[in-house]
Design an enzyme around this catalytic site. Structure first.
Site, PDB file in Angstrom:
ATOM      1  N   HIS A  41       0.788  -1.232   0.000  1.00  0.00           N
ATOM      2  CA  HIS A  41       0.000   0.000   0.000  1.00  0.00           C
ATOM      3  C   HIS A  41       0.814   1.272   0.000  1.00  0.00           C
ATOM      4  O   HIS A  41       0.244   2.360  -0.008  1.00  0.00           O
ATOM      5  CB  HIS A  41      -0.918   0.041   1.226  1.00  0.00           C
ATOM      6  CG  HIS A  41      -2.099  -0.857   1.107  1.00  0.00           C
ATOM      7  ND1 HIS A  41      -3.277  -0.445   0.534  1.00  0.00           N
ATOM      8  CD2 HIS A  41      -2.280  -2.149   1.455  1.00  0.00           C
ATOM      9  CE1 HIS A  41      -4.137  -1.443   0.560  1.00  0.00           C
ATOM     10  NE2 HIS A  41      -3.561  -2.504   1.108  1.00  0.00           N
ATOM     11  N   LYS A  54      -8.700  14.126   4.369  1.00  0.00           N
ATOM     12  CA  LYS A  54      -7.881  12.915   4.378  1.00  0.00           C
ATOM     13  C   LYS A  54      -6.989  12.989   5.608  1.00  0.00           C
ATOM     14  O   LYS A  54      -6.950  14.016   6.276  1.00  0.00           O
ATOM     15  CB  LYS A  54      -7.041  12.810   3.108  1.00  0.00           C
ATOM     16  CG  LYS A  54      -6.285  14.092   2.769  1.00  0.00           C
ATOM     17  CD  LYS A  54      -5.463  13.977   1.491  1.00  0.00           C
ATOM     18  CE  LYS A  54      -6.270  14.054   0.209  1.00  0.00           C
ATOM     19  NZ  LYS A  54      -6.216  12.846  -0.583  1.00  0.00           N
ATOM     20  N   ARG A  55      -6.268  11.910   5.929  1.00  0.00           N
ATOM     21  CA  ARG A  55      -5.322  11.984   7.034  1.00  0.00           C
ATOM     22  C   ARG A  55      -4.354  13.146   6.811  1.00  0.00           C
ATOM     23  O   ARG A  55      -3.999  13.454   5.665  1.00  0.00           O
ATOM     24  CB  ARG A  55      -4.540  10.665   7.150  1.00  0.00           C
ATOM     25  CG  ARG A  55      -5.355   9.519   7.697  1.00  0.00           C
ATOM     26  CD  ARG A  55      -5.824   9.796   9.117  1.00  0.00           C
ATOM     27  NE  ARG A  55      -4.727   9.742  10.053  1.00  0.00           N
ATOM     28  CZ  ARG A  55      -4.594   8.828  11.023  1.00  0.00           C
ATOM     29  NH1 ARG A  55      -5.529   7.897  11.180  1.00  0.00           N
ATOM     30  NH2 ARG A  55      -3.566   8.851  11.836  1.00  0.00           N
ATOM     31  N   THR A  98      -8.157   6.900  -2.570  1.00  0.00           N
ATOM     32  CA  THR A  98      -9.532   6.506  -2.904  1.00  0.00           C
ATOM     33  C   THR A  98     -10.471   7.677  -2.665  1.00  0.00           C
ATOM     34  O   THR A  98     -11.541   7.741  -3.252  1.00  0.00           O
ATOM     35  CB  THR A  98      -9.992   5.302  -2.059  1.00  0.00           C
ATOM     36  OG1 THR A  98      -9.698   5.558  -0.686  1.00  0.00           O
ATOM     37  CG2 THR A  98      -9.310   4.022  -2.507  1.00  0.00           C
ATOM     38  N   LYS A 146     -13.970   9.045  -4.675  1.00  0.00           N
ATOM     39  CA  LYS A 146     -15.263   9.392  -4.062  1.00  0.00           C
ATOM     40  C   LYS A 146     -15.724  10.777  -4.515  1.00  0.00           C
ATOM     41  O   LYS A 146     -16.895  10.974  -4.843  1.00  0.00           O
ATOM     42  CB  LYS A 146     -15.142   9.375  -2.533  1.00  0.00           C
ATOM     43  CG  LYS A 146     -14.797   8.023  -1.937  1.00  0.00           C
ATOM     44  CD  LYS A 146     -14.423   8.178  -0.450  1.00  0.00           C
ATOM     45  CE  LYS A 146     -13.699   6.960   0.075  1.00  0.00           C
ATOM     46  NZ  LYS A 146     -13.026   7.215   1.366  1.00  0.00           N
TER      47      LYS A 146
HETATM   48  C1  LIG Z   1     -11.764   7.340   1.692  1.00  0.00           C
HETATM   49  C2  LIG Z   1     -11.344   7.702   3.046  1.00  0.00           C
HETATM   50  C3  LIG Z   1      -9.991   7.914   3.326  1.00  0.00           C
HETATM   51  C4  LIG Z   1      -8.907   7.852   2.256  1.00  0.00           C
HETATM   52  O1  LIG Z   1      -8.799   9.118   1.663  1.00  0.00           O
HETATM   53  P1  LIG Z   1      -7.526   9.500   0.754  1.00  0.00           P
HETATM   54  O2  LIG Z   1      -7.885  10.853   0.231  1.00  0.00           O
HETATM   55  O3  LIG Z   1      -7.463   8.485  -0.334  1.00  0.00           O
HETATM   56  O4  LIG Z   1      -6.357   9.512   1.630  1.00  0.00           O
HETATM   57  C5  LIG Z   1      -9.626   8.262   4.606  1.00  0.00           C
HETATM   58  N1  LIG Z   1     -10.545   8.381   5.590  1.00  0.00           N
HETATM   59  C6  LIG Z   1     -11.860   8.205   5.350  1.00  0.00           C
HETATM   60  C7  LIG Z   1     -12.831   8.375   6.461  1.00  0.00           C
HETATM   61  C8  LIG Z   1     -12.303   7.848   4.080  1.00  0.00           C
HETATM   62  O5  LIG Z   1     -13.607   7.658   3.867  1.00  0.00           O
END
Ligand SMILES: *Cc1c(COP(=O)(O)O)cnc(C)c1O
Length: 829
Positions: free
Chosen positions: A373, A564-565, A672, A676
């Site tokens: 990953h 995101k994080r 991901t 979304k």
């Molecule tokens: C999809 C998702 C992530 C991943 O987001 P990235 O932008 O790909 O890092 C992290 N946290 C939550 C709650 C998500 O739904």
């Protein structure tokens, strides 16, 4: 009413319990649960009581279907897939269960008649946050796709008492509080007190010789912790297929109880009992950083050991020998977190089943597959040999033997090449000797996959280059995906309804069908409805922002969102630099026409990640200045929404106009979140990183905003430093103004120390994330974004085309590829 329920596919194919009378039976079932199990008077029950009763009523139906589904697996003697993951970022289950079971009408009506509102009940549910971010959420999207595609599979993981911490913002700083999501118990957790397996730790290994003169190891004097199964059921979309995630919970063993309690020291005995149950207490809160603590290693082995006892129990029902094991069992390792499974299966086959090494090893390699990953070196797991040897002495022996045989093979391939031996060895012979879990996972698997095309190429050419050379067929690519059930149908009911009106609902299980929307990309009436849907979603988010941040935002402005994080490589700091620039333009050139923006952030930083936490403080500090400057008005607002989690993501993402995917090229394996957003009609501003590249291929270069260096250019700059941050600072007055404002204390009440670490990073030629090198390109690209947004028809057209062309990013497609190309299953659809 609700458009979702008009889906034509296989409606009302649900359990006998509700057949015929539907709504009436449902009401009775809810009332029954309220009284019999919760001891509540239905006339006086509150939302929380009814949420529970409703969930239990649905779980009854799910359990019946799960039992039927399991029977079909046994009857068909099907090959089972085991998806092993230390994380599942599930979120809430109620709405998802109702939608996937096709019960929206019945539930809504039953609740209406009982005097309750489904929306309010859904808010009663705590998120199941048994994961950190993308990796854990991917596992949950995969469970939904596996169930929807009727694949005979199971998810396996840990039932943490405490999921990912809750985040509060106090004085602009992140403060963590524990996530006691099971405080009131979860109606979605099905505890199986009768499914308990012993798991061994510590002790030592004694060698014996069996009657055939062969070496046999005995692992003795171990401490035993019991693993109890807790199931969460996962329904497929309107197909009666229900699978389970089996999450293990640590319980003290009776033996431990007896030993200590008999010794007469009652309090010590209780203490030891509690200690042995800490294994499943808490999720490690770091994303993309490896944690070296012993407890983490014990978590990994605990769930792997319990899982393999369950796998073997099931396998033995139909088999007397292990010849057929790889034809009956496929195990997918989600990152290296469960990689200790490789020596564990070897141990079981050698020491318990008495197989010879070659046969056992063949079975292992054919059974396991490993998903990588990340390329970030700090995320690669290694365990000190000393620690591993103490906690799992027999496993260390087996790892040494795997390594000995493997290095022989390497030496045969590359005679006299010591560098290869050093680099490929499962043991890092540094000052502290360590086991390299990625190397173990590669050697012990027949498939190693990256999670996007670029990521896989980088694995082949850099991180795993040696292994790719030696095993050219092993590394393959499986671009990540997201489930369209949760990430469009459920989270964006307005948009789903509009799409359904035009092209029906087949896209829910066949996302490529969204292509049919392209017909309407220039239809003015459709544009109007598209825009109206987005506005509804933005108004809903504006209310959340008002409630959680006390900031009034204008839903008519461009919603520019990065959630995101919080991580340096994801470059939230680059986004902040643009915010400051935008602000400075408003102040210094107020006459200039700009597209008003609301810039929104959310995300958690690992509690020990000091730099990431300082970035959160900077975002909030900039927000405080900007939002309170009367010269700005509603042309710019900045909000940091606290406690990012799945249920919040479901509210935020449908409201986005612009999706920020701006990681340094070559650092984000896939992403991901990017998928979304685009699926919900946001346009992306992003770098050529991870799956952004494939999103561009799908939606077309005209319909995405790409800026910055390529991965190749970034790699070159990191090495050769041809462009230096301080030169950019000196040459470009706009850049200088931004940096000077932070450094001069403009966002810290004149304090020039607070953000100095961030300023130093920005100006350092060793900044591994190359922020200043991409800044000018980013600012220019953001200007273009503003201009295009002002031309509303163009923007909406691009938004429609983004949604229409997102078919590839369904996790159904991803799972089909795993099933056919890694797990050896045949999929019809
Ligand atoms: C999809 C998702 C992530 C991943 O987001 P990235 O932008 O790909 O890092 C992290 N946290 C939550 C709650 C998500 O739904």
């Amino acid at each position: 009413m609700n458009q979702i329920t008009e889906t034509p596919t296989n409606n009302h194919a649900y359990s006998s319990i509700f057949q015929g009378t539907g709504v009436e039976e449902f009401k009775k079932c809810i009332q029954h649960h309220l009284m019999s199990f919760q001891g509540r008077d239905p006339d006086r029950a509150g939302d929380q009581d009814v949420y529970r009763a409703l969930s239990y009523a649905l779980r009854d139906v799910l359990m019946e279907k799960w039992i039927k589904t399991q029977k079909t697996f046994y009857a068909g003697k099907m090959k089972r897939v085991y998806y092993l993951s230390l994380e599942f970022l599930v979120g809430r289950s109620l709405g998802n269960a109702i939608i996937n079971m096709g019960l929206m009408d019945e539930v809504t009506q039953a609740l209406e008649q009982l005097g309750y509102d489904l929306e309010r009940l859904r808010e009663c549910e705590e998120d199941a946050a048994l994961g950190n971010g993308g990796l854990g959420r991917l596992a949950s999207c995969f469970m939904d796709s596996i169930a929807t595609m009727k694949i005979p599979a199971y998810g396996y993981g840990i039932r943490y008492d405490f999921g990912l911490f809750n985040q509060k913002i106090v004085d602009g700083y992140q403060v963590e509080t524990p996530d006691s999501w099971l405080r009131l118990g979860s109606p979605w957790m099905y505890e199986r007190t009768s499914f308990m397996y012993p798991v061994q730790f510590y002790g030592h290994v004694t060698a014996t010789t069996d009657e055939n003169g062969r070496y046999r190891a005995r692992w003795t004097d171990t401490e035993i912790v019991m693993a109890m199964a807790c199931d969460m059921l996962v329904p497929g979309f309107k197909n009666d297929h229900v699978i389970n995630m089996r999450l293990w919970r640590a319980k003290a063993s009776r033996e431990l109880d007896l030993r200590f309690f008999n010794a007469g020291n009652y309090i010590t005995a209780v203490e030891n009992k509690v200690k042995s149950e800490t294994i499943s207490k808490v999720l490690y809160p770091s994303d993309d950083i490896s944690e070296g603590q012993e407890l983490r290693l014990k978590q990994q082995y605990f769930f792997v050991a319990a899982t393999f006892q369950d796998i073997l129990r099931r396998y033995r029902k139909d088999n007397d020998t292990f010849d057929d094991f790889p034809n009956q069992v496929a195990v997918q390792l989600n990152d290296t977190h469960p990689a200790i499974a490789i020596p564990e299966l070897m141990r079981l086959l050698l020491d318990i089943e008495g197989l010879g090494w070659e046969l056992a090893w063949n079975i292992c390699v054919k059974t396991f597959a490993y998903t990588n990953h990340t390329l970030m070196p700090e995320a690669l797991e290694t365990w000190p040999v000393d620690m591993l040897g103490r906690v799992l002495p027999r496993h260390l022996e087996i790892i040494y033997e795997i390594n000995r045989r493997f290095l022989e093979e390497v030496a045969l391939c590359y005679p006299g090449n010591l560098r290869k031996i050093q680099e490929m060895s499962l043991i890092d012979e540094g000052p502290v000797r360590r086991v390299r879990m990625a190397n173990l996972a590669i050697v012990g698997s027949h498939s190693v996959n990256g999670v996007a095309a670029l990521h896989t190429e980088l694995l082949k050419n850099y991180l795993f280059r040696n292994f790719h050379e030696m095993y050219p067929d092993r590394i393959n690519s499986k671009t990540n995906g997201i489930t369209p059930r949760r990430w469009l149908l459920k989270c964006n009911q307005e948009l789903s309804g509009l799409i359904g009106d035009k092209i029906g609902y087949d896209w829910v299980v066949d996302l490529d069908r969204l292509r049919d929307l392209e017909t309407y990309c220039d239809d003015p009436a459709f544009h109007q409805r598209w825009q109206a849907v987005k506005l509804v979603n933005k108004k809903r988010l504006a209310k959340i922002i008002a409630a959680t941040c006390c900031i009034e935002v204008d839903p008519e402005t461009l919603f520019d969102i990065q959630v995101k994080r919080i991580h340096e490589y994801k470059r939230q700091l680059l986004n902040v630099l643009h915010v400051i620039h935008f602000y400075q333009r408003l102040i210094t050139r107020p006459e200039e026409a700009v597209t008003p923006r609301t810039i929104i952030f959310a995300g958690k930083a690992a509690p020990s990640y000091v730099k990431a936490k300082l970035i959160i403080k900077l975002i909030n500090s900039v927000a405080a200045v900007v939002n309170n400057d009367p010269r700005v008005g509603s042309r710019l607002k900045v909000a940091f929404i606290p406690n990012y989690c799945v249920s919040l993501a479901e509210r935020i993402i449908p409201a986005a106009d612009l999706s920020e995917q701006i990681s340094t090229a070559g650092t984000e394996a896939s992403g991901t979140g990017n998928m979304k957003f685009a699926l919900n009609g946001a346009l992306t501003i992003g770098t050529l990183d991870g799956a952004n590249i494939e999103i561009r291929e799908e939606v077309g270069a005209d319909n995405i905003f790409i800026f910055g260096m390529t991965a190749e250019e970034a790699e070159y700059e990191k090495k050769c430093k041809s462009r230096k941050p301080w030169q950019i600072y000196e040459r470009n007055p706009e850049v200088r103004e931004i940096i000077d404002a932070i450094a001069g204390g403009a966002f810290s009440n004149g304090d020039t120390e607070l953000f100095r670490p961030l300023v130093n990073d920005l100006l350092s030629e060793n900044d591994p994330y190359l922020l200043l090198l991409d800044l000018e390109s980013y600012l220019q690209c953001q200007r273009l974004v503003g201009e295009v947004y002002a031309d509303r028809a163009t923007w909406i057209r691009r938004s429609i085309l983004n949604v229409a062309r997102m078919g590839k990013f369904s996790s159904d497609r991803t799972i089909k590829e795993y099933a056919e190309e890694i797990w050896g299953l045949k999929i019809d659809r």
